[in-house]
Design an enzyme around this catalytic site. Structure first.
Site, PDB file in Angstrom:
ATOM      1  N   CYS A  67       0.844  -1.211   0.000  1.00 39.23           N
ATOM      2  CA  CYS A  67       0.000   0.000   0.000  1.00 39.23           C
ATOM      3  C   CYS A  67       0.876   1.257   0.000  1.00 39.23           C
ATOM      4  CB  CYS A  67      -0.904  -0.012   1.227  1.00 39.23           C
ATOM      5  SG  CYS A  67      -2.003   1.409   1.285  1.00 39.23           S
ATOM      6  N   CYS A  71       0.501   4.703   6.934  1.00 39.96           N
ATOM      7  CA  CYS A  71      -0.108   4.537   8.258  1.00 39.96           C
ATOM      8  C   CYS A  71       0.895   3.820   9.174  1.00 39.96           C
ATOM      9  CB  CYS A  71      -1.403   3.740   8.157  1.00 39.96           C
ATOM     10  SG  CYS A  71      -2.523   4.390   6.893  1.00 39.96           S
ATOM     11  N   CYS A  74       0.636   0.081  10.278  1.00 40.00           N
ATOM     12  CA  CYS A  74       0.161  -0.928   9.328  1.00 40.00           C
ATOM     13  C   CYS A  74       1.279  -1.717   8.648  1.00 40.00           C
ATOM     14  CB  CYS A  74      -0.697  -0.251   8.268  1.00 40.00           C
ATOM     15  SG  CYS A  74      -1.402  -1.461   7.137  1.00 40.00           S
ATOM     16  N   CYS A 111     -16.593  -9.007   5.654  1.00 43.81           N
ATOM     17  CA  CYS A 111     -15.899  -7.762   5.337  1.00 43.81           C
ATOM     18  C   CYS A 111     -14.667  -8.083   4.490  1.00 43.81           C
ATOM     19  CB  CYS A 111     -15.449  -7.069   6.610  1.00 43.81           C
ATOM     20  SG  CYS A 111     -16.775  -6.885   7.813  1.00 43.81           S
ATOM     21  N   CYS A 142     -19.364  -5.816   3.644  1.00 47.84           N
ATOM     22  CA  CYS A 142     -18.648  -4.600   4.008  1.00 47.84           C
ATOM     23  C   CYS A 142     -17.327  -4.628   3.253  1.00 47.84           C
ATOM     24  CB  CYS A 142     -18.380  -4.581   5.510  1.00 47.84           C
ATOM     25  SG  CYS A 142     -17.409  -3.153   6.069  1.00 47.84           S
ATOM     26  N   CYS A 202     -19.068   2.245   8.600  1.00 45.43           N
ATOM     27  CA  CYS A 202     -18.302   1.581   9.653  1.00 45.43           C
ATOM     28  C   CYS A 202     -17.068   2.448   9.867  1.00 45.43           C
ATOM     29  CB  CYS A 202     -17.913   0.172   9.211  1.00 45.43           C
ATOM     30  SG  CYS A 202     -16.766  -0.656  10.339  1.00 45.43           S
ATOM     31  N   ARG A 274     -17.638  -2.246  18.124  1.00 42.09           N
ATOM     32  CA  ARG A 274     -16.972  -3.515  17.796  1.00 42.09           C
ATOM     33  C   ARG A 274     -15.579  -3.626  18.411  1.00 42.09           C
ATOM     34  NH1 ARG A 274     -16.948  -4.135  11.886  1.00 42.09           N
ATOM     35  NH2 ARG A 274     -19.077  -4.773  12.291  1.00 42.09           N
TER      36      ARG A 274
HETATM   37  S1  SF4 Z   1      -4.092   1.044   6.959  1.00 47.30           S
HETATM   38 FE1  SF4 Z   1      -2.528  -0.045   5.753  1.00 47.30          FE
HETATM   39  S2  SF4 Z   1      -3.636  -0.802   3.973  1.00 47.30           S
HETATM   40 FE2  SF4 Z   1      -4.917   0.791   4.898  1.00 47.30          FE
HETATM   41  S3  SF4 Z   1      -4.351   2.684   3.864  1.00 47.30           S
HETATM   42 FE3  SF4 Z   1      -3.034   2.558   5.680  1.00 47.30          FE
HETATM   43  S4  SF4 Z   1      -1.157   1.549   4.949  1.00 47.30           S
HETATM   44 FE4  SF4 Z   1      -2.759   1.177   3.424  1.00 47.30          FE
END
Ligand code: SF4
Length: 328
Positions: A67, A71, A74, A111, A142, A202, A274
Site C-alpha cells: 500500500c 499509516c 500498518c 468484510c 462490508c 463503519c 466492535r
Molecule cells: S491502513 Fe494499511 S492498507 Fe490501509 S491505507 Fe493505511 S497503509 Fe494502506
C-alpha cells in the site's frame, strides 16, 4: 419472558442520539469511577440492544500489502519492512469459498479489505462482483478500499454493498503523527461520499498508538458529532507489528481500553461498538468487561487482514461462559 422481550419493554423513554457532545462532557465520563461508567454504558446499551447478543463479522484481506499510504501502525504499508508478502486481488471463487466458511462459522457479515490508497476502476468492478456474490450467500457485506469518490461510492451501492469501513484512526490533532499521505479531511470526505450513496458507515479508530486520553476523547467526539453516527464503530487496540514505526509503542492499560469502549457506547447509543484488532492479546476478563461496557460486535476468524486474531474456538468458549450468543 425472553431477554429480548424484557429488553424491548425498557425502550419507552429512549433519548434520541446526540450530535453535540463536547470534549469536556466526554472527558467527565472517562473520569467516572469504573462501576458508575460501566453502569451508565450498560444502561444505554440495554435501551437499544439485547445485552446478550453479539454481532459477528469476518474480515478477509482480498488484496494484501504494497500500500502506498504510510499509516504508522500498518504492516501492509510499502513504506515499512515487515516481511509481509504483497498479494494480488483475490479471484471471485476463492473469496466466495472464504465467505461460505465464515457463514458456516456463524458470521452474519463478511468484510473484505484491500490495501489501496483508493481503488482503480477495473479493480472496483471486481469488488462489485465480489459484493454481489457474497450477497447471494445471504450475508451482509462490508468493504474497506481506501478513499472513494462520490461516483465510486454510488457504484458500490448499486452492487448491493451494505457497509463501507473507513476509520478516522485517532483525534484530528494526533492523526498527523500517524499518517502523512492523506489528511483527516480526506477521510471525512470519503465518509460523506459513502453516506450520500446510502451505504452504512463503519468508522472507528485505534488506541494504544501513543496518543493521550485527550486524543481518545477527540476521536469519540468527532465520530459522535458526525451528522449521523456510524452504524458500526470498531475500537481497535494497536497490534504492535515489528518493522512498523509503532512496534515499540507503550501498551495501553486495559482498563483505559474498557473506558474508551464505555464512552463510545454512551456517546453513540445506537451504533454497534466492535472489539476489533488487538483481542488476540487481550485477557478474557478485559473482553468480558468490554461487553459489559457496551461492546456488541466482534471480528471472528484467525486473522484480521494480516494480524492474528483471537482463535474462533476461544471466542466460542468465552461467549458460552458469558452467556452471549451470535446476533442473527
Ligand atoms: S491502513 Fe494499511 S492498507 Fe490501509 S491505507 Fe493505511 S497503509 Fe494502506
Amino acid at each position: 419472558m425472553s431477554i429480548a422481550q424484557s429488553h424491548s419493554s425498557t425502550t419507552v423513554n429512549v433519548v434520541p442520539p446526540r450530535h453535540d457532545w463536547t470534549r469536556e462532557e466526554l472527558g467527565a465520563l472517562f473520569e467516572l469511577p469504573l462501576p458508575e461508567l460501566i453502569f451508565r454504558a450498560q444502561s444505554v446499551h440495554r435501551e437499544h440492544f439485547d445485552p446478550a447478543s453479539v454481532q459477528i463479522s469476518t474480515l478477509l484481506s482480498i488484496k494484501t500489502g504494497g500500500c502506498p499510504e504510510d499509516c504508522a501502525y500498518c504492516p501492509q504499508s510499502a513504506h515499512y519492512e515487515t516481511g509481509l508478502r504483497a498479494d494480488k486481488l483475490m479471484p471471485l471463487e476463492a473469496v466466495l469459498a472464504e465467505a461460505r466458511a465464515a457463514r458456516q462459522a456463524g458470521a452474519s457479515r463478511f468484510c473484505m479489505g484491500a490495501a489501496w490508497r483508493s481503488p482503480k476502476e477495473r479493480d472496483l468492478d471486481h469488488v462489485c462482483a465480489l459484493v454481489e456474490g457474497v450477497k447471494v450467500l445471504g450475508m451482509e457485506t462490508c468493504v474497506t478500499l481506501g478513499m472513494l469518490t462520490a461516483m465510486q461510492a454510488r457504484k458500490l451501492k448499486a452492487s448491493g454493498l451494505d457497509y463501507y469501513n473507513h476509520n478516522l484512526d485517532s483525534s484530528p490533532e494526533f492523526y498527523g503523527k500517524i499518517i502523512t499521505t492523506r489528511t483527516y479531511a480526506d477521510r471525512l470526505e470519503t465518509l460523506e461520499h459513502v453516506r450520500a450513496a446510502g451505504i452504512h458507515v463503519c468508522c472507528g479508530g485505534i488506541v494504544g498508538m501513543g496518543e493521550g486520553r485527550a486524543d481518545r476523547i477527540g476521536l469519540i467526539a468527532t465520530l459522535a458529532n458526525l451528522p449521523m453516527h456510524p452504524e458500526s464503530v470498531p475500537i481497535n487496540m494497536l497490534v504492535r507489528v515489528a518493522g512498523t514505526p509503532l512496534e515499540d509503542a507503550p501498551a495501553l492499560e486495559p482498563i483505559e481500553f474498557v473506558r474508551t469502549v464505555a464512552v463510545a457506547r454512551i456517546a453513540m447509543p445506537q451504533s454497534m461498538v466492535r472489539l476489533s484488532a488487538g483481542r488476540e492479546d487481550m485477557s478474557e476478563e478485559t473482553q468480558a468487561l468490554c461487553f459489559l461496557a457496551g461492546a456488541n460486535s466482534i471480528f471472528y476468524g484467525p486473522k484480521l487482514l494480516t494480524t492474528p486474531n483471537s482463535e474462533q474456538s476461544r471466542d466460542r468458549a468465552l461467549m458460552d461462559r458469558l452467556g452471549l450468543s451470535p446476533m442473527s
